[in-house]
Enzyme design. Structure first.
Site, PDB file in Angstrom:
ATOM      1  N   ASP A 253     -34.775 -99.327  92.600  1.00 57.31           N
ATOM      2  CA  ASP A 253     -34.076 -98.932  91.401  1.00 57.31           C
ATOM      3  C   ASP A 253     -33.897-100.191  90.551  1.00 57.31           C
ATOM      4  OD1 ASP A 253     -31.487 -96.423  90.872  1.00 57.31           O
ATOM      5  OD2 ASP A 253     -32.630 -97.629  89.453  1.00 57.31           O
TER       6      ASP A 253
HETATM    7  C1  GLC Z   1     -31.363 -96.397  86.563  1.00 53.46           C
HETATM    8  C2  GLC Z   1     -31.252 -95.237  87.525  1.00 53.46           C
HETATM    9  C3  GLC Z   1     -32.580 -94.699  87.971  1.00 53.46           C
HETATM   10  C4  GLC Z   1     -33.578 -94.861  86.850  1.00 53.46           C
HETATM   11  C5  GLC Z   1     -33.813 -96.350  86.678  1.00 53.46           C
HETATM   12  C6  GLC Z   1     -34.767 -96.655  85.520  1.00 53.46           C
HETATM   13  O1  GLC Z   1     -30.358 -97.331  86.811  1.00 53.46           O
HETATM   14  O2  GLC Z   1     -30.466 -95.442  88.690  1.00 53.46           O
HETATM   15  O3  GLC Z   1     -32.375 -93.335  88.347  1.00 53.46           O
HETATM   16  O4  GLC Z   1     -34.789 -94.207  87.168  1.00 53.46           O
HETATM   17  O5  GLC Z   1     -32.603 -97.070  86.491  1.00 53.46           O
HETATM   18  O6  GLC Z   1     -34.161 -96.318  84.304  1.00 53.46           O
END
Ligand code: GLC
Length: 702
Positions: A253
């Site tokens: 993430d």
């Molecule tokens: C965010 C979220 C994730 C998302 C990623 C990219 O913090 O936790 O679900 O896909 O970052 O935006």
């Protein structure tokens, strides 16, 4: 995928260490530094880059400027639509309509791919019982069975083959794992659960999505019982790779590999990079720790090269499998005929209607009757908000595309009724004079439709709430209308979580749960209120009476004193609305529950059938639900578990039989050693309209 893997193996053989590391690097901000790195072959993927022209520019750098010409994989959060925004995922789950979920995902993928995006960070498959957690809006609710079916539908939709036969976009089941168990509903907070809970409630939707072909998995921010998910060898290697045989890619993430430092699990960025690669996180989203440290780590520990090669092989395989080497560029005109296509908007409107759950309907209120509802007061801060109607994770949606409730009423009800509008209040605070104007308007009208709920920035990532009531200023508008006028009030809820609305339940004349319904939400809601669509939604989450009851969920354990004491001194024990609940403009009766035998062997099967009759005056769709309970086990079992459902559309007076087959798959459990088994003993089965009601029968496993 086999062919793709072979080609990836050949390419890997000729790659330098730096080129290999480049494939594990993803950035989420587009700036000169990153453009430089792309041209040097040191970036494998980007996110948050928009427009076919812009993406083609970056692709050109990767394909034409670098030594090997490896294309970029462009990802984005296409969660519930791209430019055509569908109801939030929790709303889609309320439809229990898997075809709709798949179709919505397919359309979202087609629109995203038409602008060069070939990877979506969806579906979010985190089961959760935490209504305080902002991200409950993004998943399929509290139940592992429904959540697993939704995961499959969405993966299939996103990865539907395109004209060239490649998946339209790669899906990404997230957040692996346990993110929905955050303590206190506080985003990113600690999750601590038994391996039993992990395996019984949290992992199945991931496995289902992977078995449906999900090409990627995103690792979670949270720690899982002491080890951050983005460095967790047990999760990422023991379970994901060794037990499940997952061959797709894992992506962290946002900066979650670096964040293991702040978890207190890594000394520094270099240590974090080492632990991420050791655990098997193939791609580092935006933290840069792989780009900065993998080369020196491998210099010091050549044994890590094997892990890097495995990660790079998986990344390259996905890129081949998506056809990126054959077609790295996007036709810059393709989106013109696809984005917001009429059939996409029609689907968005239908999906919004299908997601509506009718929670209360006093006689003679809904559907609207224009012989008596001639003057309609449309009230509330959500009735005409072109932004909040789309809900969380709708950044590609545009307000000018949105049809609000007011837009739909004004445009489509003109011949039948006069529409008047007053906002009444803001979402979170009073509106000067608004309350009085709303009450005065309601007084003059035949019915008041009050659209209330949450703004987009009250749900979704890190938007957690300690009290999940309607904002006080909004509820006051309803209270004042009820106390100072005789006008019946229809409450339209537009929100991203269960709400503790006990007073509304007791005092409103009708309540529809419409969630954040997306681009065509206004029309979708209108179709329900006018009866053009007979509401068929069923709650995918339990609604509490008060926040203090949370977490509250249907598949709870019996405990040693199930009925001895009231759970709370200051609140009814039971939920406000149970999981699976939803009304219709018609009524359904359940009868003739029958089992084809009264006992089965552990490897046998038992057929369960029941008859559902439309006993009302309108055609409508019922969702007949099947629950079981294993009465005695070597470990305690939930008092109910959803194991099947059938959606059936019945004309007035029509009845139909629904049939289910229960096998070890449905009857099995994890014993004390977490081994799957079917234990002998008594089972109870219910077939009914929701988790708190149904015809029941018993049978034995011998
Ligand atoms: C965010 C979220 C994730 C998302 C990623 C990219 O913090 O936790 O679900 O896909 O970052 O935006």
């Amino acid at each position: 995928m086999e062919q793709a893997r072979k080609r990836a193996e050949e390419l890997l053989k000729i790659m330098t260490l730096e080129e290999k590391i480049g494939q594990t690097v993803q950035y989420g901000r587009y700036d000169d530094r990153r453009v430089e790195l792309i041209a040097a072959g040191r970036v494998g993927s980007m996110l948050n880059v928009y427009g076919a022209e812009r993406i083609n520019e970056l692709q050109k750098l990767a394909v034409e400027k670098t030594r090997l010409g490896i294309p970029l994989l462009i990802g984005d959060d296409v969660i519930h639509g791209y430019r055509t925004i569908f109801p939030i995922p929790l709303a889609e789950a309320a439809s229990w309509n898997l075809e709709a979920m798949e179709n919505n995902a397919r359309i979202a993928a087609v629109e995203a791919a038409s602008e060069g995006i070939r990877w979506t960070f969806a579906p979010m498959v985190d089961v959760t019982r935490e209504a305080r957690w902002g991200r409950i809006a993004e998943g399929a609710g509290e139940d592992v069975y429904l959540g697993s079916l939704a995961a499959v539908a969405r993966v299939k939709g996103f990865q539907q083959a395109n004209a060239e036969g490649y998946p339209t976009v790669a899906a990404c089941v997230k957040h692996f794992a346990g993110y929905g168990w955050v303590e206190g509903g506080r985003d990113y907070d600690t999750t601590d659960m038994s391996e039993r809970t992990l395996r019984e409630h949290i992992l199945p939707p991931f496995l289902a999505g992977i078995q449906a072909g999900a090409m990627s998995v995103m690792t979670a921010f949270n720690e899982v019982s002491g080890v951050p998910a983005s460095s967790n060898v047990f999760l990422l290697r023991d379970i994901l790779r060794n037990e499940w045989g997952f061959e797709g890619i894992t992506v962290s993430d946002w900066e979650s590999i670096e964040e293991v430092i702040y978890h207190g699990y890594a000394e520094d960025r270099r240590d974090a990079a080492m632990k991420g690669m050791r655990a098997g996180v193939d791609m580092d989203m935006h933290s840069g720790v792989y780009q900065e440290h993998l080369a020196s780590i491998i210099e010091e520990r050549p044994d890590m090269l094997k892990l890097l090669d495995e990660a790079v092989l998986r990344v390259l395989t996905i890129k081949y499998a998506l056809g990126l080497f054959e077609n790295p560029y996007t036709d810059v005109h393709q989106h013109e005929k696809l984005i917001l296509a009429p059939e996409h908007l029609q689907q968005a409107r239908l999906s919004a209607s299908q997601s509506v759950v009718l929670l209360k309907n006093n006689p003679g209120i809904l559907p609207l009757d224009f012989t008596k509802h001639r003057k309609i007061a449309l009230i509330g801060p959500l009735a005409d908000d072109h932004h909040h109607t789309m809900g969380c994770w709708s950044h590609k949606g545009r307000e000018e595309d949105v049809q609000t409730v007011r837009d739909a009423f004004t445009a489509e009800l003109a011949p039948h009724a006069e529409i008047f509008y007053e906002k009444g209040s803001e979402v979170k605070e009073e509106l000067e004079g608004g309350l009085e104007r709303a009450v005065a308007l309601a007084e003059q009208c035949d019915i008041a439709i009050v659209a209330v709920g949450e703004s987009e920035d009250m749900t979704g990532e890190h938007y957690n709430r300690t009290v999940i009531n309607l904002p006080e200023c909004q509820e006051r508008v309803i209270r004042e209308i009820k106390s100072r006028t005789n006008t019946p009030v229809v409450v339209v809820l537009m929100n991203g979580r269960p709400l503790a609305i006990e007073w509304v339940q007791e005092n409103a004349d009708a309540i529809v749960e419409a969630w954040h319904p997306g681009t065509m939400g206004g029309g979708g809601i209108l179709d329900v209120l006018t009866g053009a669509y007979n509401p068929s939604g069923r709650l995918p989450v339990t609604f509490p009476r008060a926040t203090g009851q949370v977490p509250i969920y249907y598949n709870r354990k019996s405990t040693g004193r199930p009925n001895l004491y009231e759970d709370y001194l200051d609140c009814d024990d039971n939920e406000l609305y149970p999981f699976g609940f939803g009304l219709s403009y018609t009524t359904f009766a359940y009868s003739d529950l029958s089992l084809d035998r009264t006992s089965i062997q552990a490897d046998g099967e038992i057929k369960v059938s029941a008859r559902i009759t439309n006993t009302g005056t309108r055609a409508g769709e019922e969702t007949a639900q099947l629950y079981i309970r294993d009465m005695v086990g070597s470990t305690t079992r939930p008092v109910k578990e959803l194991k099947g459902y059938r959606k059936l559309f019945l004309q007035p007076g029509e009845s139909a039989e629904v049939d289910f087959t229960l096998t070890a798959t449905e009857l099995g459990m994890l014993d004390e050693k977490l081994e799957f088994t079917v234990e002998p003993g008594k089972f109870t089965v219910w077939v009914g309209p929701h988790s708190a009601e149904g015809l029941q029968a018993d049978f034995l496993v011998v």
